[in-house]
Design an enzyme around this catalytic site. Sequence first.
Site, PDB file in Angstrom:
ATOM      1  N   LYS A  40       0.850  -1.208   0.000  1.00  0.00           N
ATOM      2  CA  LYS A  40       0.000   0.000   0.000  1.00  0.00           C
ATOM      3  C   LYS A  40       0.878   1.248   0.000  1.00  0.00           C
ATOM      4  O   LYS A  40       2.081   1.167   0.309  1.00  0.00           O
ATOM      5  CB  LYS A  40      -0.907  -0.015   1.235  1.00  0.00           C
ATOM      6  CG  LYS A  40      -0.156  -0.008   2.573  1.00  0.00           C
ATOM      7  CD  LYS A  40      -1.094  -0.303   3.745  1.00  0.00           C
ATOM      8  CE  LYS A  40      -0.353  -0.283   5.065  1.00  0.00           C
ATOM      9  NZ  LYS A  40      -1.181  -0.826   6.172  1.00  0.00           N
ATOM     10  N   ARG A 138     -10.970   0.576  14.256  1.00  0.00           N
ATOM     11  CA  ARG A 138     -10.879   1.236  12.959  1.00  0.00           C
ATOM     12  C   ARG A 138     -12.040   0.805  12.065  1.00  0.00           C
ATOM     13  O   ARG A 138     -13.002   1.537  11.930  1.00  0.00           O
ATOM     14  CB  ARG A 138      -9.513   0.909  12.333  1.00  0.00           C
ATOM     15  CG  ARG A 138      -9.107   1.801  11.197  1.00  0.00           C
ATOM     16  CD  ARG A 138      -7.614   1.725  10.894  1.00  0.00           C
ATOM     17  NE  ARG A 138      -7.159   0.439  10.376  1.00  0.00           N
ATOM     18  CZ  ARG A 138      -5.912   0.207   9.973  1.00  0.00           C
ATOM     19  NH1 ARG A 138      -4.998   1.178  10.031  1.00  0.00           N
ATOM     20  NH2 ARG A 138      -5.551  -0.976   9.527  1.00  0.00           N
ATOM     21  N   HIS A 168      -6.753  -6.623  12.731  1.00  0.00           N
ATOM     22  CA  HIS A 168      -5.449  -5.944  12.737  1.00  0.00           C
ATOM     23  C   HIS A 168      -5.080  -5.610  14.183  1.00  0.00           C
ATOM     24  O   HIS A 168      -5.928  -5.175  14.953  1.00  0.00           O
ATOM     25  CB  HIS A 168      -5.551  -4.663  11.900  1.00  0.00           C
ATOM     26  CG  HIS A 168      -4.235  -4.025  11.593  1.00  0.00           C
ATOM     27  ND1 HIS A 168      -3.148  -4.741  11.132  1.00  0.00           N
ATOM     28  CD2 HIS A 168      -3.829  -2.738  11.662  1.00  0.00           C
ATOM     29  CE1 HIS A 168      -2.133  -3.911  10.942  1.00  0.00           C
ATOM     30  NE2 HIS A 168      -2.516  -2.692  11.256  1.00  0.00           N
ATOM     31  N   ARG A 221       0.477 -10.793   6.725  1.00  0.00           N
ATOM     32  CA  ARG A 221       0.441  -9.566   5.917  1.00  0.00           C
ATOM     33  C   ARG A 221       1.724  -8.809   6.243  1.00  0.00           C
ATOM     34  O   ARG A 221       1.819  -8.072   7.219  1.00  0.00           O
ATOM     35  CB  ARG A 221      -0.812  -8.740   6.269  1.00  0.00           C
ATOM     36  CG  ARG A 221      -2.126  -9.512   6.060  1.00  0.00           C
ATOM     37  CD  ARG A 221      -3.339  -8.628   6.269  1.00  0.00           C
ATOM     38  NE  ARG A 221      -3.350  -7.967   7.558  1.00  0.00           N
ATOM     39  CZ  ARG A 221      -3.978  -8.408   8.649  1.00  0.00           C
ATOM     40  NH1 ARG A 221      -4.678  -9.527   8.634  1.00  0.00           N
ATOM     41  NH2 ARG A 221      -3.925  -7.721   9.775  1.00  0.00           N
ATOM     42  N   TYR A 270      14.760  31.263   5.400  1.00  0.00           N
ATOM     43  CA  TYR A 270      13.620  32.090   5.837  1.00  0.00           C
ATOM     44  C   TYR A 270      13.709  32.379   7.331  1.00  0.00           C
ATOM     45  O   TYR A 270      13.971  31.488   8.132  1.00  0.00           O
ATOM     46  CB  TYR A 270      12.301  31.375   5.544  1.00  0.00           C
ATOM     47  CG  TYR A 270      11.989  31.278   4.076  1.00  0.00           C
ATOM     48  CD1 TYR A 270      11.753  32.413   3.320  1.00  0.00           C
ATOM     49  CD2 TYR A 270      11.936  30.036   3.446  1.00  0.00           C
ATOM     50  CE1 TYR A 270      11.457  32.315   1.961  1.00  0.00           C
ATOM     51  CE2 TYR A 270      11.648  29.929   2.092  1.00  0.00           C
ATOM     52  CZ  TYR A 270      11.408  31.074   1.358  1.00  0.00           C
ATOM     53  OH  TYR A 270      11.124  30.976   0.026  1.00  0.00           O
ATOM     54  N   CYS A 316      13.520  24.852   3.205  1.00  0.00           N
ATOM     55  CA  CYS A 316      12.610  25.539   2.289  1.00  0.00           C
ATOM     56  C   CYS A 316      11.747  24.501   1.561  1.00  0.00           C
ATOM     57  O   CYS A 316      11.884  23.307   1.780  1.00  0.00           O
ATOM     58  CB  CYS A 316      13.379  26.335   1.237  1.00  0.00           C
ATOM     59  SG  CYS A 316      14.643  27.427   1.865  1.00  0.00           S
ATOM     60  N   ASP A 318      11.954  23.653  -1.531  1.00  0.00           N
ATOM     61  CA  ASP A 318      12.695  22.905  -2.543  1.00  0.00           C
ATOM     62  C   ASP A 318      14.197  22.807  -2.302  1.00  0.00           C
ATOM     63  O   ASP A 318      14.916  22.227  -3.113  1.00  0.00           O
ATOM     64  CB  ASP A 318      12.493  23.566  -3.919  1.00  0.00           C
ATOM     65  CG  ASP A 318      11.063  23.983  -4.126  1.00  0.00           C
ATOM     66  OD1 ASP A 318      10.216  23.085  -4.217  1.00  0.00           O
ATOM     67  OD2 ASP A 318      10.787  25.195  -4.150  1.00  0.00           O
TER      68      ASP A 318
HETATM   69  C1  LIG Z   1      -0.537  -1.751   6.929  1.00  0.00           C
HETATM   70  C2  LIG Z   1      -1.185  -3.009   7.372  1.00  0.00           C
HETATM   71  C3  LIG Z   1      -0.437  -4.178   7.537  1.00  0.00           C
HETATM   72  C4  LIG Z   1       1.078  -4.211   7.447  1.00  0.00           C
HETATM   73  O1  LIG Z   1       1.615  -3.717   8.642  1.00  0.00           O
HETATM   74  P1  LIG Z   1       3.210  -3.726   8.894  1.00  0.00           P
HETATM   75  O2  LIG Z   1       3.349  -3.223  10.278  1.00  0.00           O
HETATM   76  O3  LIG Z   1       3.780  -2.794   7.899  1.00  0.00           O
HETATM   77  O4  LIG Z   1       3.643  -5.134   8.706  1.00  0.00           O
HETATM   78  C5  LIG Z   1      -1.102  -5.344   7.825  1.00  0.00           C
HETATM   79  N1  LIG Z   1      -2.449  -5.357   7.972  1.00  0.00           N
HETATM   80  C6  LIG Z   1      -3.202  -4.245   7.853  1.00  0.00           C
HETATM   81  C7  LIG Z   1      -4.677  -4.333   8.041  1.00  0.00           C
HETATM   82  C8  LIG Z   1      -2.604  -3.031   7.569  1.00  0.00           C
HETATM   83  O5  LIG Z   1      -3.347  -1.922   7.465  1.00  0.00           O
END
Ligand SMILES: *Cc1c(COP(=O)(O)O)cnc(C)c1O
Length: 376
Positions: A40, A138, A168, A221, A270, A316, A318
């Site tokens: 992602k 969430r 999660h 994941r 700045y 800045c 850039d």
């Molecule tokens: C981003 C995410 C992950 C991965 O998490 P890491 O800490 O980068 O391994 C796994 N599951 C869900 C639902 C996430 O949003």
Amino acid sequence: MIAGIHRPAVVRVNLGAIKANISNEKKHLLPGQKLFAVVKANAYGHGAVAVAKAAEEVGVDGFCVAILDEALELRQADVVKPILVLGVVSPEYAPLAAVNDISLTVPNLDWLKEAEKFLEKENLQLKIHLGIDSGMGRIGFNEDEEFIAANHFLENDSHFFVEGMFAHFASADSSDDTYFKHQVAKFKHMESLLTVKPKWIHVDNTAASIFNKDIHSDIVRFGIGIYGLNPSSNPNSPDLKSGILLKPALSFVSELTHVKTIHLGDGVGYGSTFVADEDTIIGTVPVGYADGWIRKFQGFKVKVGDEYCPIVGRVCMDQFMVKMPKKMPVGTKVVLISDDPVAPNNIKAAADYVDTIHYEVACLLSDRLPREYYEE
Ligand SMILES: *Cc1c(COP(=O)(O)O)cnc(C)c1O
């Protein structure tokens, strides 16, 4: 945003490290466990397609992304493995996901009912993962009644294929596992209410997997670990030593575009927050907050040639300036973020300096910075 290919500022990504991290994690998996690469947010700033291709080469079972467009980007790049969108996609796009063989997360019963109408119209079947809110707060089901109703709904519906159920963790990277255990218990409870049987039941992120938290997860994941970074904010805590070898993949390099000596009373940047109290050598680097190199980096030391030099004056949009101990020529290499985990400007140190986490520093690196890929 256009990438600046005529400016010496690039994010370099070592695909060799990406592959090694995935291979190491694969050796660490439990029998039968699948590995989904989390790519992602443009693969945490590393470049989604390049990372996904590298991941395919070493054999991953699928991919996770946050939004539907990220999944479509992978399909357009001929990625054929399963792709799960972890966030909530508007039900009206269920058919678009279905025709592209993209799996979506179900956040609640209303979503299912809405998505069903759209799928019915086009006579399509969508792969879904039931989202469970086991304490992340969430998205996902958190009430028994609604979850039971969703199961009944799915028993009598042909427009969905229940590919997964997942939750999660909020604190799998912490040595205090009280809340982690609470989340596991809640998840197990929700699992006991299932009347449809998902193919994959999964909870592990990088932290839960590499710190050997003892819970079965059909899929890992694997996110931050791909990029060679330890998810813990305190990786030196003995129970948070990663069980696998992680090699950082990303470095951020530029060059001096201007070098000069300023004199007593001359300001830099700045607001003139730096004023020379003696003859001072100042170098200019063509990177700024528009590149994701935020103003909070003022004072952070980047490596110029072989010297660590503090950023002086405000960053800045850039450009930023550094104070140098000796004259070095225009074109001298500047390392803003090193991929050497023990360098003082490694990404964790950079994140600590600006009071955030390395995930955020990597994600902030903007599209104006080209990504350059190599393998070593
Ligand atoms: C981003 C995410 C992950 C991965 O998490 P890491 O800490 O980068 O391994 C796994 N599951 C869900 C639902 C996430 O949003």
